[in-house]
Design a protein around this motif. Structure first.
Motif, PDB file in Angstrom:
ATOM      1  N   GLU A 256      20.464  60.512  38.819  1.00 17.05           N
ATOM      2  CA  GLU A 256      21.506  59.479  38.817  1.00 17.05           C
ATOM      3  C   GLU A 256      22.861  60.056  39.187  1.00 17.05           C
ATOM      4  O   GLU A 256      23.640  59.418  39.908  1.00 17.05           O
ATOM      5  N   ARG A 257      23.155  61.270  38.706  1.00 18.43           N
ATOM      6  CA  ARG A 257      24.429  61.886  39.060  1.00 18.43           C
ATOM      7  C   ARG A 257      24.474  62.291  40.525  1.00 18.43           C
ATOM      8  O   ARG A 257      25.519  62.233  41.168  1.00 18.43           O
ATOM      9  N   GLN A 258      23.319  62.684  41.072  1.00 20.83           N
ATOM     10  CA  GLN A 258      23.258  62.962  42.507  1.00 20.83           C
ATOM     11  C   GLN A 258      23.526  61.692  43.308  1.00 20.83           C
ATOM     12  O   GLN A 258      24.252  61.704  44.305  1.00 20.83           O
ATOM     13  N   THR A 259      22.925  60.585  42.878  1.00 16.69           N
ATOM     14  CA  THR A 259      23.092  59.318  43.584  1.00 16.69           C
ATOM     15  C   THR A 259      24.531  58.834  43.535  1.00 16.69           C
ATOM     16  O   THR A 259      25.050  58.284  44.518  1.00 16.69           O
ATOM     17  N   SER A 260      25.194  59.039  42.404  1.00 15.60           N
ATOM     18  CA  SER A 260      26.577  58.571  42.252  1.00 15.60           C
ATOM     19  C   SER A 260      27.601  59.551  42.800  1.00 15.60           C
ATOM     20  O   SER A 260      28.811  59.285  42.741  1.00 15.60           O
ATOM     21  N   GLY A 261      27.148  60.696  43.326  1.00 13.26           N
ATOM     22  CA  GLY A 261      28.065  61.660  43.915  1.00 13.26           C
ATOM     23  C   GLY A 261      28.729  62.570  42.910  1.00 13.26           C
ATOM     24  O   GLY A 261      29.808  63.109  43.168  1.00 13.26           O
ATOM     25  N   GLU A 262      28.111  62.777  41.755  1.00 16.74           N
ATOM     26  CA  GLU A 262      28.664  63.656  40.734  1.00 16.74           C
ATOM     27  C   GLU A 262      27.958  65.004  40.685  1.00 16.74           C
ATOM     28  O   GLU A 262      28.314  65.863  39.874  1.00 16.74           O
ATOM     29  N   ALA A 263      26.942  65.179  41.497  1.00 17.15           N
ATOM     30  CA  ALA A 263      26.206  66.450  41.517  1.00 17.15           C
ATOM     31  C   ALA A 263      25.690  66.702  42.922  1.00 17.15           C
ATOM     32  O   ALA A 263      25.446  65.769  43.695  1.00 17.15           O
ATOM     33  N   PHE A 264      25.529  67.974  43.260  1.00 19.21           N
ATOM     34  CA  PHE A 264      24.985  68.344  44.556  1.00 19.21           C
ATOM     35  C   PHE A 264      23.535  67.873  44.690  1.00 19.21           C
ATOM     36  O   PHE A 264      22.797  67.772  43.714  1.00 19.21           O
ATOM     37  N   ILE A 265      23.135  67.617  45.928  1.00 16.78           N
ATOM     38  CA  ILE A 265      21.733  67.431  46.270  1.00 16.78           C
ATOM     39  C   ILE A 265      21.330  68.640  47.105  1.00 16.78           C
ATOM     40  O   ILE A 265      21.854  68.840  48.199  1.00 16.78           O
ATOM     41  N   TYR A 266      20.415  69.438  46.581  1.00 18.37           N
ATOM     42  CA  TYR A 266      20.009  70.629  47.310  1.00 18.37           C
ATOM     43  C   TYR A 266      18.905  70.287  48.300  1.00 18.37           C
ATOM     44  O   TYR A 266      18.066  69.426  48.040  1.00 18.37           O
ATOM     45  N   PRO A 267      18.887  70.946  49.456  1.00 14.62           N
ATOM     46  CA  PRO A 267      17.829  70.692  50.445  1.00 14.62           C
ATOM     47  C   PRO A 267      16.474  71.169  49.947  1.00 14.62           C
ATOM     48  O   PRO A 267      16.380  72.041  49.094  1.00 14.62           O
ATOM     49  N   GLY A 268      15.424  70.569  50.508  1.00 16.50           N
ATOM     50  CA  GLY A 268      14.067  70.940  50.129  1.00 16.50           C
ATOM     51  C   GLY A 268      13.126  69.768  50.314  1.00 16.50           C
ATOM     52  O   GLY A 268      13.510  68.737  50.885  1.00 16.50           O
ATOM     53  N   PRO A 269      11.877  69.881  49.877  1.00 20.38           N
ATOM     54  CA  PRO A 269      10.927  68.782  50.026  1.00 20.38           C
ATOM     55  C   PRO A 269      11.445  67.536  49.317  1.00 20.38           C
ATOM     56  O   PRO A 269      11.894  67.603  48.172  1.00 20.38           O
ATOM     57  N   MET A 270      11.387  66.387  49.999  1.00 23.01           N
ATOM     58  CA  MET A 270      11.991  65.182  49.436  1.00 23.01           C
ATOM     59  C   MET A 270      11.037  64.479  48.475  1.00 23.01           C
ATOM     60  O   MET A 270      10.046  63.896  48.887  1.00 23.01           O
ATOM     61  N   TRP A 271      11.369  64.558  47.209  1.00 28.06           N
ATOM     62  CA  TRP A 271      10.615  63.902  46.152  1.00 28.06           C
ATOM     63  C   TRP A 271      11.146  62.500  45.869  1.00 28.06           C
ATOM     64  O   TRP A 271      10.505  61.711  45.156  1.00 28.06           O
ATOM     65  N   TYR A 272      12.294  62.149  46.433  1.00 28.03           N
ATOM     66  CA  TYR A 272      13.019  60.941  46.047  1.00 28.03           C
ATOM     67  C   TYR A 272      12.224  59.644  46.249  1.00 28.03           C
ATOM     68  O   TYR A 272      12.189  58.806  45.340  1.00 28.03           O
ATOM     69  N   PRO A 273      11.557  59.412  47.409  1.00 27.20           N
ATOM     70  CA  PRO A 273      10.820  58.149  47.555  1.00 27.20           C
ATOM     71  C   PRO A 273       9.678  58.012  46.556  1.00 27.20           C
ATOM     72  O   PRO A 273       9.425  56.912  46.045  1.00 27.20           O
ATOM     73  N   LEU A 274       8.986  59.115  46.264  1.00 25.07           N
ATOM     74  CA  LEU A 274       7.925  59.061  45.263  1.00 25.07           C
ATOM     75  C   LEU A 274       8.506  58.786  43.887  1.00 25.07           C
ATOM     76  O   LEU A 274       7.923  58.050  43.076  1.00 25.07           O
ATOM     77  N   HIS A 275       9.668  59.355  43.610  1.00 23.21           N
ATOM     78  CA  HIS A 275      10.355  59.099  42.344  1.00 23.21           C
ATOM     79  C   HIS A 275      10.685  57.606  42.206  1.00 23.21           C
ATOM     80  O   HIS A 275      10.504  57.025  41.127  1.00 23.21           O
ATOM     81  N   LEU A 276      11.144  56.991  43.293  1.00 19.64           N
ATOM     82  CA  LEU A 276      11.464  55.559  43.253  1.00 19.64           C
ATOM     83  C   LEU A 276      10.214  54.729  42.978  1.00 19.64           C
ATOM     84  O   LEU A 276      10.268  53.731  42.242  1.00 19.64           O
ATOM     85  N   LEU A 277       9.089  55.118  43.563  1.00 19.01           N
ATOM     86  CA  LEU A 277       7.854  54.363  43.354  1.00 19.01           C
ATOM     87  C   LEU A 277       7.348  54.509  41.924  1.00 19.01           C
ATOM     88  O   LEU A 277       6.836  53.550  41.336  1.00 19.01           O
ATOM     89  N   VAL A 278       7.476  55.709  41.369  1.00 16.56           N
ATOM     90  CA  VAL A 278       7.050  55.908  39.986  1.00 16.56           C
ATOM     91  C   VAL A 278       7.932  55.103  39.038  1.00 16.56           C
ATOM     92  O   VAL A 278       7.444  54.525  38.053  1.00 16.56           O
ATOM     93  N   ALA A 279       9.217  55.041  39.349  1.00 14.94           N
ATOM     94  CA  ALA A 279      10.172  54.378  38.455  1.00 14.94           C
ATOM     95  C   ALA A 279      10.134  52.859  38.555  1.00 14.94           C
ATOM     96  O   ALA A 279      10.582  52.173  37.631  1.00 14.94           O
ATOM     97  N   THR A 280       9.611  52.307  39.657  1.00 13.36           N
ATOM     98  CA  THR A 280       9.635  50.860  39.820  1.00 13.36           C
ATOM     99  C   THR A 280       8.726  50.174  38.805  1.00 13.36           C
ATOM    100  O   THR A 280       7.687  50.707  38.412  1.00 13.36           O
TER     101      THR A 280
END
Length: 458
Positions: A256-280
């Motif tokens: 959430e802090r990465q999304t709101s611009g309060e923390a860095f997002i480090y490069p690497g394999p993108m887990w974000y779309p799977l995270h969204l599907l798990v959270a839905t």
């Protein structure tokens, strides 16, 4: 005689040509008369393919020492010379006649953005143009018009860090998609816009192929490789020992802090779309095809990214178990685990053998364990096609590596899994992958003094 054919017959002819991908004949028929043009245009635009990432290997660029296998889905360099011109022509057409956008049902597109004049190869490329043209800056506007696209195959192969427009995508993109493939390195805003726009209850096929997060600073500009390497603290060579502990994942509050611009997002394999599907909270019972391909593990990438994508893949697998028919899981393997000849440097060989190889084996074992546990936990009444690649390295483990990766426990899980058989072996298929794992762009080095406090919070 042809002019006397009824419109219904003509439409059937045009649709047949579209299905057969005979666009040359379809274009020529559309030039016959105004009536035929109006009838053929929807068929001509039904399937739009302006891409380069499905061209496979590029043997003419291969080098046995440095580039043993070159993939067109790995770099923008290996593309048709007229690709940018074709993309601009499509954007120009829909800019002039936006009503035509409703005809597009299938889109295959490679995001490259900048044109290069001259030959394309591994040698240093010069004569780049001055940047995005006026028509390039209509790209997001045009893509946002494609609200009827059901099949989307989108690749992002650019390494543009200074041009802000390429990351200013609309918040709503491709809301009708039911068959989705994403490939390459993308910024999280683009992936989030696509997944938040579509109705996951209708999603039938999902393929995430070697998807990388390009990383971002607080202002969402991409992170450089030098900044990543300087500040990343959770890697193989620091404190990043891989294990199952929940605190080693990318926690929800950090996301959430990465999304709101309060923390860095480090490069690497993108887990974000799977995270969204798990959270839905929506059911994923319509998904029949799931494919997740992860690039090779890199010691310079935040280990939590791998832990998170492993766990998220297993989580999605459980959510889609009611209707899933086909599952493809691939973990890229380093060629170095199969040969001692990859380097002439004794120090490099020693590090690879004594440090990295055990880490690769442990990571592969951890990922496979979570997949097997998910397969045993879910129902999967319709799963008939199961393909696991890139876990062969587990079979190469010596006694010490086997203990370190807890392989005895894993073999027991595999042997008792109801989907396991000698014909469907989980560790037989290797997946040697020469793709470069994206660790950030290589242009410039930011002033890091102001980042010290932010690093501790990221």
């Amino acid at each position: 005689m042809a002019c006397t054919l009824s419109p219904d017959v003509l439409v059937l002819i045009f649709k047949h040509l579209s299905v057969e991908l005979d666009y040359e004949s379809l274009c020529n028929l559309g030039l016959t008369c105004r009536k035929w043009r109006l009838l053929s245009l929807p068929c001509l635009l039904e399937r739009v393919d302006v891409s380069s990432h499905n061209n496979g290997r590029q043997p003419q660029f291969e080098d046995p020492d440095f580039y043993p296998v070159i993939y067109a889905d790995h770099s923008w360099e290996y593309r048709q010379l007229n690709l940018i011109a074709r993309q601009r022509a499509f954007i120009r057409l829909l800019t002039i006649r936006p009503q035509l956008a409703t005809y597009v049902q299938s889109l295959t597109w490679t995001l490259i953005w900048l044109n290069v004049v001259g030959d394309v190869g591994l040698e240093e490329i010069e004569d780049e143009d001055d940047g995005l043209t006026e028509i390039d800056r209509r790209t997001w506007e045009v893509l946002s018009l494609l609200t009827n696209v059901k099949y989307l195959d989108l690749a992002s192969l650019h390494e543009i860090w200074e041009e802000t427009y390429v990351r200013q995508n609309p918040t709503i993109l491709f809301p009708a998609v039911i068959d989705l493939r994403l490939l390459g390195w993308m910024h999280r805003g683009l992936v989030g816009a696509i997944f938040r726009s579509l109705d996951v209850r209708n999603l039938a096929r999902l393929r995430l192929d070697y998807l990388n997060d390009e990383g971002a600073l607080l202002d969402q500009t991409p992170m450089s490789s030098s900044l990543n390497h300087e500040f990343i603290s959770y890697t193989r060579r620091t404190k990043g020992a891989l294990d199952h502990r929940a605190q080693d994942l990318i926690a929800q509050d950090l996301c959430e802090r990465q999304t709101s611009g309060e923390a860095f997002i480090y490069p690497g394999p993108m887990w974000y779309p799977l995270h969204l599907l798990v959270a839905t909270t929506s059911a994923l019972s319509s998904l029949t095809y799931l494919q997740v391909k992860i690039p090779p593990i890199n010691p310079s990438i935040d280990a939590r990214s791998y832990l998170t994508i492993f766990r998220a893949t297993a989580g999605v697998l459980l959510k889609v178990s009611p209707r899933l028919q086909t599952l493809v899981i691939t973990l890229g393997e380093h060629a170095s685990v199969y040969t001692e000849k990859y380097s002439d440097c004794a120090t490099s060989r020693s590090r690879e053998r004594n440090e990295n190889r055990p880490w690769y084996i442990k990571a592969a074992a951890m990922f496979l364990r979570q997949i097997v546990e998910a397969l045993d936990t879910g129902s999967f009444p319709h799963l008939t096609s199961l393909r696991l690649e890139g876990f062969h390295v587990i079979e190469l483990a010596n006694e010490k590596e086997a203990v370190n990766a807890q392989l005895d426990e894993l073999w027991r899980l595999i042997e008792t899994c109801r989907f396991y058989s000698s014909e469907r072996a989980f560790t037989k298929l290797s997946s040697i992958d020469h793709r470069r794992v994206y660790c950030g762009h290589n242009k410039g080095k930011a002033n890091t003094v102001a980042f010290d406090d932010l690093v501790r919070r990221s």
